[in-house]
Design an enzyme around this catalytic site. Structure first.
Site, PDB file in Angstrom:
ATOM      1  N   GLY D 154       0.719  -1.221   0.343  1.00 38.75           N
ATOM      2  CA  GLY D 154      -0.183  -0.016   0.077  1.00 38.75           C
ATOM      3  C   GLY D 154       0.895   1.222   0.296  1.00 38.75           C
ATOM      4  CB  CYS D 155       0.052   4.639  -1.266  1.00 38.96           C
ATOM      5  SG  CYS D 155      -1.585   4.956  -0.460  1.00 38.96           S
ATOM      6  CE1 TYR D 156      -1.327   8.294   4.171  1.00 38.63           C
ATOM      7  CE2 TYR D 156      -3.397   6.656   3.618  1.00 38.63           C
ATOM      8  CZ  TYR D 156      -2.667   8.120   3.862  1.00 38.63           C
ATOM      9  OH  TYR D 156      -3.676   9.205   3.644  1.00 38.63           O
TER      10      TYR D 156
END
Lengths: 351, 351, 351, 351
Positions: D154-156
């Site tokens: 995921g991005c985070y």
């Protein structure tokens, strides 16, 4: 030239965003008359030259900075001047018999040595530091009543302290666990020009700056320590967000017990009962900066985490209103014994 | 529940930006009390659910749309409803004896066939189209006095017509040469959701849309034709600018003589003498949208070009204030014979 | 230090947005090696000091401006220098035997007197003005082949001329009827600091500036006049839009016949056949600036209006790519007889 | 139709920002040919209808989602599909013999029960969860070599884990003290329409959301726990910033010793030695999101505070590149044993 029965106000630093917001808000204050707008750098120029939005509204030229002249024209002075300038100017204004609300940081720290360490300027004389009332209205408001000299809190400290103090006072959070992740719109950096505020550098960008080095840190720690009755040291980060107005402080602390969000809501609502400009939001609701934009509100929300035993507190203000000009006027109202809301109104501008 | 002596106002369409701006402005109107905020889609919900910035300010649930009920609670209704909805609702409100200021476009065109061509809805009955007073305050304001039903002008037409009419009336520009390049902030598209208003599609982007097809074209042409005494046809382009508020109309026309910018300034200042909300800027000064943001002003500037014989006129407004809610309240004041500025104030929010 | 077989390129003005974009694009050019990045103001400093995004990518310090030294390190120089600076520097570079692509406006006007009137600097010697090839690739591209000195077109002229020239050449529009309403992102104003580019002044704002006074006007008129075979005079307005990148020219002209949008699409597609960087959009489709962002495209759309007999042409580019660095590299490719697309790629960055 | 010797790639979810960024990046990948762009919702439509910026670049219609058909056209599939959709589709693609890089969150958690708790969807079968290689390239990159099924982080988590893992592994920070204050641009919310992403709601606003409830929390804790060799629980807040691209994770942790910023710089540079896409910035330099925009970089900076004994770590990525499409291609390169940088390049787009 003054309107009979009105308090005559002068504004020094009328070429910055804090100064011009004072003008906007005081325009609708029923008991105040602006009798002088003052700028050392632009004296003699019409104010609309620098602020065309005031065309036809404030039809006067900027005055120079001369304490004796100011004393002849005004009863109170708002000094929205840079750090270091107020330190020199405010004592002269006080000696000239004027009331002063100072929006710079020069008189917020009671300890001159702390000031010199964080601000890198010579501190004002101790007598003035002692005389200055730190005007965080909802916490120390009773000290403002009848005062002649208010030191208006900083923007970050206002959002942060209003978000932390009730929990500190209640002993619900561990003072040595406090981490403050603060974010501000660009008007907080002032109207001076630099690459840091160039549109193309800020837009589509998010920057952290002055981590653990911001001059608002000792101001926050001084107030928290007074409330806690012990020395409080915080971790404090500031970020620049691509928007004009708004501050959000996202604050983290370890809880001393198993408190819920509703517990915090109840505690804070009790603490701020009767104070019109703090809105403790319902449990589960986190305020956004736009919800207070253009207004004097500080809105506060909570997220309690049983997994980690930490509380997350989110506090938002408009940095130019509650974080500067609005709170300055609120302080004026408290000084004069007027209704706290005069000239301030309520409704945020949305969107 | 109404405050004695105050006009009771209801707002229909309280979940859009026009409706919520009416609430903000009417909060400070000394002669009006909001007695009902109405939404067909969200009746029963607290207003702060959709607009958290109103928390603690407007503590009421949204009412449903029932003309008889409204008539029991209010003296005047502001209908900030979509096109097609007002067409059906407003006649019922008028029949129920209410005064109405309609912010939709449904009653602006005197010719029902024009309405149906541009709006693609069935037109209201001719009787209502005739009854509706087109409330462009600074031009047709005297018609509003004592009226019971005002059709509030569109945002683009307000900026455009105020910028063109004095020159048309004076015969200084060629009516068949008018080109209007208009730009708007995104709030003008309303609060409905669509890909067109998705942040990531609008931000860092500039779009032209509805070129020569915008439903505000016949409204502009109707007013210009009345002033010119001949049919006026315009070229009209609209653009979506990545900002929340503001409209700029940049207008081009061939001059019938060798007029200077100062000539235009003098002409317009004479035309708008005594009107508080039009600011004709000094020769050489072109207004920017932020200079009127949050206020009811329309600011106008000029650039005359001897090389081409054309005048460029720039007119700016806040699309939600002078282009919607503000002008609606200005129309209310004119209807009631009150001072034009009640509830509207002056100072723009800057920055 | 140079890679064998590669053309050695120097970039002067590496502290501005045009210069740094040249670096980004040339990084992926298969036949070019950047051998010097030059700044008069920051010589000796590492480039990442001013542009942290280049950390680890361009690991060299900035060189000073010395034509002889440059000639020892490079075969071609891109001068992304301010107006007035190129006028003095470029002749020295040419005398030193270097090829030059100049991105300033100093060599675009063939008539030195015009330059002095609009640019307010002394003009370069006529010999250099004559020698400079005006590098509007899709129109005058064949002149670039084998040239040693290209004057790269301005950002507004590129968008505007590509949008107008096919119609002018075909005789479909009236040359004396042309009105150009242009809008630009803020990077077009350069990286210098001033109140005009302060974030809080630009954000949530739309400004018109330099109406009929922009120095790109004579550049546009010179090219249009050459194509038209008669003197063309235009009305030209520029606006500053709160975004980083992008130019849109919305252009208006009276048509000489009853042309449809499809007629214009066909005409322009024929004119630009085989040119990879102009996309003539389908009839009814108007391009937005984000659709070309980060790319070398110029996209063009049309709206024909039978009511007024006018055509509206919308042309968009990325002002730093097709309006500056990208077209400069395209010109390099044409000069060298390479494929037009080397180092430029295609796909815009979205969103 | 495929180019000989190139890997044939299909992209599912081509109407979202992740899918369209895969198209942009793969356009310049020397060893990959896009042979199918797939959308369940828009099958049959030309891709430029939804993404006009691809006009003339990707001239194909969108294909429907049929695993057997895909297997006939492609060797590898990138699934940029919503959570819940990948869970069903990916097993079918794997059964059809395709390699898969999945950009959804459906296969990141090894424990299906955790998935169901945080994602509120039925979990995929355990066999697939086990088979999926969690593709955080700079940490677990060697697991990707030769793999047939990658679950893209995921991005985070990407920004956060790259910022924390070296310190966790070295035992320099207290695992139970970690607080993550993360901020994202709006493209991270996807291209779906809702009031939450309406321009006028996001612009000039800063919002915190899903505090301690974000579905990326268990992904972060799973990886940190593996590295730490003990269960790690974090406090995690996400904010929505008014910009299109970019994630910043500001991370706080108690240090187990008296480490300086330079100590951290040295530790991290050693950890990431040889990895082209992590830039550990010099001591005292904090990266901003724009400095990696459009690129596959993760930049990391440090602020150590002797007063509190805490380290502040700031990690930035472009959420659509390193946080989605870029890392997916990096994983492809690792799977295939190709150079890690193919198709990815280096230079960020600035400004």
């Amino acid at each position: 030239m003054a309107v009979e029965g009105k308090l005559r106000a002068a504004i020094v630093g009328s070429t910055g965003y804090g100064g011009v917001e004072l003008i906007r808000l005081l325009q609708s204050h029923p008991k105040v008359e602006i009798t002088s707008v003052i700028s050392s750098s632009s004296a003699g120029a019409p104010i609309e030259e620098g602020f065309p939005h005031l065309t036809g509204i404030v039809e006067r030229s900027l005055d120079g900075v001369d304490p004796a002249e100011i004393a002849g024209r005004a009863d109170i002075v708002f000094t929205a001047t840079p750090s270091g300038v107020s330190a020199k100017l405010v004592p002269q204004l006080l000696e000239a018999g004027l009331k002063v609300v100072d929006l710079s940081g020069d008189f917020r720290l009671k300890n001159g040595a702390d000031y010199e360490q964080w601000y890198k300027h010579p501190a004002p004389a101790d007598a003035y530091l002692e005389q200055a009332v730190y005007g965080l209205c909802e916490v120390f408001g009773e000290r403002a009543a009848g005062a002649g000299f208010i030191s208006n809190p900083g923007c970050y400290p206002t959002a942060t302290l209003l978000g932390l103090i009730p929990a500190i006072e209640a002993g619900w959070i561990k003072p040595d666990s406090i981490i403050i992740d603060a974010k501000s719109g660009v008007s907080g950096a002032g109207r001076g020009t630099s690459l840091m505020v160039h549109f193309a550098e800020i837009n589509e960008n998010l920057k952290a700056y002055k981590i653990n080095k911001h001059q608002h840190i000792p101001e926050i720690e001084q107030a928290l320590s007074e409330i806690a009755g012990e020395q409080v040291t915080v971790t404090f980060t500031t970020h620049l967000v691509p928007m004009n107005r708004g501050i959000m402080s996202t604050m983290y602390a370890g809880m001393k017990g198993s408190y819920t969000e509703q517990d915090f809501v109840d505690l804070y609502r009790k603490y701020y009962a009767g104070r019109p400009y703090v809105r403790v939001r319902d449990a589960g609701i986190i305020p956004a900066t736009k919800e207070v934009s253009g207004s004097n509100y500080c809105d506060i929300g909570f997220a309690a985490d049983a997994r980690t035993g930490r509380i997350t507190i989110v506090s938002v203000i408009d940095n130019i209103v509650k974080g500067a000009a609005g709170q300055a006027i609120q302080n004026l109202n408290l000084m004069m014994g007027w209704e706290e809301t005069l000239g301030l109104g309520y409704t945020p501008v949305y969107p």
